[in-house]
Design a protein around this motif. Structure first.
Motif, mmCIF file in Angstrom:
data_model
loop_
_atom_site.group_PDB
_atom_site.id
_atom_site.type_symbol
_atom_site.label_atom_id
_atom_site.label_comp_id
_atom_site.label_asym_id
_atom_site.label_seq_id
_atom_site.Cartn_x
_atom_site.Cartn_y
_atom_site.Cartn_z
ATOM 1 N N GLN B 114 3.384 -9.402 -5.571
ATOM 2 C CA GLN B 114 2.944 -10.377 -6.572
ATOM 3 C C GLN B 114 1.771 -9.811 -7.344
ATOM 4 O O GLN B 114 0.795 -9.341 -6.764
ATOM 5 N N ARG B 116 0.147 -11.275 -10.654
ATOM 6 C CA ARG B 116 -0.718 -12.410 -10.896
ATOM 7 C C ARG B 116 0.069 -13.443 -11.689
ATOM 8 O O ARG B 116 1.220 -13.219 -12.036
ATOM 9 N N THR B 117 -0.578 -14.542 -11.974
ATOM 10 C CA THR B 117 0.101 -15.647 -12.628
ATOM 11 C C THR B 117 -0.473 -15.842 -14.019
ATOM 12 O O THR B 117 -1.684 -15.779 -14.210
ATOM 13 N N VAL B 132 4.813 -16.479 -12.682
ATOM 14 C CA VAL B 132 4.284 -15.650 -11.607
ATOM 15 C C VAL B 132 4.903 -14.259 -11.770
ATOM 16 O O VAL B 132 6.124 -14.118 -11.696
ATOM 17 N N TYR B 134 5.663 -10.323 -10.821
ATOM 18 C CA TYR B 134 5.829 -9.448 -9.668
ATOM 19 C C TYR B 134 6.038 -8.024 -10.144
ATOM 20 O O TYR B 134 6.509 -7.791 -11.261
ATOM 21 N N HIS B 168 4.353 -10.407 -22.414
ATOM 22 C CA HIS B 168 4.847 -9.411 -21.480
ATOM 23 C C HIS B 168 4.168 -8.053 -21.624
ATOM 24 O O HIS B 168 4.156 -7.263 -20.677
ATOM 25 N N ARG B 178 -2.390 -2.079 -11.921
ATOM 26 C CA ARG B 178 -2.357 -2.359 -10.495
ATOM 27 C C ARG B 178 -1.745 -1.193 -9.727
ATOM 28 O O ARG B 178 -2.254 -0.759 -8.696
ATOM 29 N N TYR B 185 -5.133 3.995 -2.731
ATOM 30 C CA TYR B 185 -5.479 3.638 -1.360
ATOM 31 C C TYR B 185 -4.306 3.087 -0.559
ATOM 32 O O TYR B 185 -4.489 2.501 0.504
ATOM 33 N N ALA B 257 -1.551 2.246 4.363
ATOM 34 C CA ALA B 257 -2.808 2.438 3.648
ATOM 35 C C ALA B 257 -3.283 3.881 3.810
ATOM 36 O O ALA B 257 -2.932 4.561 4.784
ATOM 37 N N PRO B 261 -9.113 7.174 0.856
ATOM 38 C CA PRO B 261 -8.192 7.067 -0.277
ATOM 39 C C PRO B 261 -8.026 8.384 -1.024
ATOM 40 O O PRO B 261 -8.816 9.310 -0.872
ATOM 41 N N LEU B 263 -8.346 9.537 -4.368
ATOM 42 C CA LEU B 263 -8.930 9.039 -5.605
ATOM 43 C C LEU B 263 -8.467 9.820 -6.829
ATOM 44 O O LEU B 263 -8.219 11.024 -6.755
ATOM 45 N N ARG B 268 -13.052 7.806 -13.272
ATOM 46 C CA ARG B 268 -12.777 6.616 -14.074
ATOM 47 C C ARG B 268 -11.341 6.648 -14.584
ATOM 48 O O ARG B 268 -10.865 7.695 -15.015
ATOM 49 N N PRO B 269 -10.708 5.498 -14.550
ATOM 50 C CA PRO B 269 -9.326 5.441 -15.052
ATOM 51 C C PRO B 269 -9.271 5.717 -16.549
ATOM 52 O O PRO B 269 -10.165 5.327 -17.288
#
Lengths: 271, 271
Positions: B114, B116-117, B132, B134, B168, B178, B185, B257, B261, B263, B268-269
């Motif tokens: 999921q 977010r909404t 919602v 996904y 969208h 996301r 990680y 996991a 992590p 990285l 920075r992204p």
DNA sequence: TGAATAGTGTCTTTGAGACAATATGCC
DNA sequence: GGCATATTGTCTCAAAGACACTATTCA
């Protein structure tokens, strides 16, 4: 099926009704409902708030006591219905202001984070309710009492929340998990602190949320080495927590992410 | 105001109606609606799916072409209404199976997360729809065509998705963000790979999703040093990607996991 | 043989963890 | 002074980044 929001919408009774996807079970007009039989299945949408703070070295949650059944008398997360003209985020902020009695201005600048949405068909025994959960972090405030209904909102230590109403235990657990994780790679922890705080207070936030002690010198080095995490408050203002040497004051810096992250010890979260 | 789901519910027309919180504006019966004037505001609830894969060294998204207005002819994320008896997660999995034409078994073991909404009042011009979202990760599959409506579902390179229908674009951007973050990680990257894969393929997933080249020896060292991330496939089976030395095969390990992590470079992204 | 990909080894730098030592306040 | 907290400094170890080098296959 295919795309949702695909077919036309007809206005009925001043309320929009969308065509539902033409599935296998295409029975219609089950019991003379005024809705188009092809209308979308109606849901109630609510927000639930996991409002957290650190008080007395403990993680505490803002809870309300339910006055009605089901779960009458049980603790529950504050929340409420999303209104037709607002987004879930707006509803969450509105409810937060109402429940805590905080001024709209205070609530306005607050970090409110969408957690996730809970939609199990049985989560509310009475009806179909989809709830969008939010998390908010507050500094240690006097008391949540303020206006109106806030009277029954109360801080409860995280580890003393008995079984909550509905699926709120699950929501709270998810919120705690999320916050634990976000402390690692964001500057979120300052949200638990007052505008000016000491590094000791900040460290206490980490220790309380994570449930592990941290090495003070290393914590300090790490925080100060992360540009934009905190910035020293000018002047000689200092503050004491009781006895001992007064600590320098800092405020939250402009950064929002931590690079590299401040990882929890042990490598694995403790349950 | 106070707890939601607080007051009694009365059954009407075989449909549950909850009392709404007694707010300031307590006018009722605005226009002769068949619902209890104190009933909850009704919403439609949908799921939207950001289905991603890596094909031809590019991140690609599964899109459908809209056949109806609004946004007729535009690309959109697949999705559909949540049915009265299912959760949003179930709806997402069902829609995924329907849209992709994949067997229910394939879809069943898939990682569906999921995101977010989305609930802005204006996100669907016709009516109040809360969606919602996904995210699902797929390995490079033959083609999404399969059964029924899947005919119009198609892979589109992430950087060639023109403006999508509704919000969208935003959802897709959030999904990409996301996934980018989770690769750091979690062991999610194996979700983009077939059951058996080479470390080069795994690295390509990272490079494609992050949009940065990685050092092969270091990537290899890191992956192999993380217990449970991947495990070598026995025997001497090897596979070639064209010319060059054949690579050893691995499959996803039990870990979920990454600690510590993996990285992204630069700290920075990149946008 | 040369291009292409897979895999190994090594050196350097950075950062985390442990912990000693010093500073400054209150009783 | 004695206790409590804050702050600085140092030493060590693990991991990341850079990169040279070897190995195996195909054309």
């Amino acid at each position: 099926m295919t795309t949702h929001q695909r077919q036309g919408v007809r206005e009925a009774d001043g309320r929009a009704a969308a065509a539902r996807d033409d599935e296998e079970d295409d029975q219609e007009g089950q019991d003379g409902q005024p809705y188009d039989p092809r209308a979308f299945p109606p849901f109630a949408v609510t927000v639930d708030l996991a409002v957290l703070t650190v008080r007395d070295s403990r993680l505490q949650v803002l809870l309300v006591r339910r006055g009605e059944s089901p779960y009458r008398g049980a603790w529950a997360l504050p929340g409420g219905f999303v209104r037709p003209e607002e987004s879930a985020g707006s509803a969450a902020r509105r409810e937060l202001a109402e429940e805590t009695g905080l001024g709209h201005d205070t609530v306005h600048g607050l970090h409110l984070e969408q957690l996730r949405t809970y939609s199990d068909p049985g989560r509310d025994p009475r009806m179909r309710v989809v709830s969008v959960a939010y998390t908010a972090l507050l500094p240690d405030l006097p008391e949540p009492r303020g206006g109106g209904d806030a009277a029954h909102a109360q801080w409860v230590p995280r580890d003393r929340t008995g079984p909550l109403a509905f699926d709120h235990d699950r929501i709270l657990a998810d919120a705690h998990d999320r916050i634990r994780a976000k402390l690692e790679y964001t500057c979120l922890a300052t949200g638990f602190c007052p505008p000016e705080f000491t590094l000791g207070e900040l460290q206490q936030v980490y220790e309380t949320v994570w449930g592990v002690p941290l090495d003070r010198p290393n914590f300090r080095r790490k925080v100060l080495a992360t540009p934009g995490f905190v910035e020293a408050v000018e002047g000689p203002p200092r503050r004491t927590g009781g006895r001992g040497k007064p600590a320098a004051l800092y405020r939250a810096g402009p950064a929002s992410a931590l690079h590299p992250p401040l990882l929890r010890p042990e490598g694995r979260p403790q349950p």
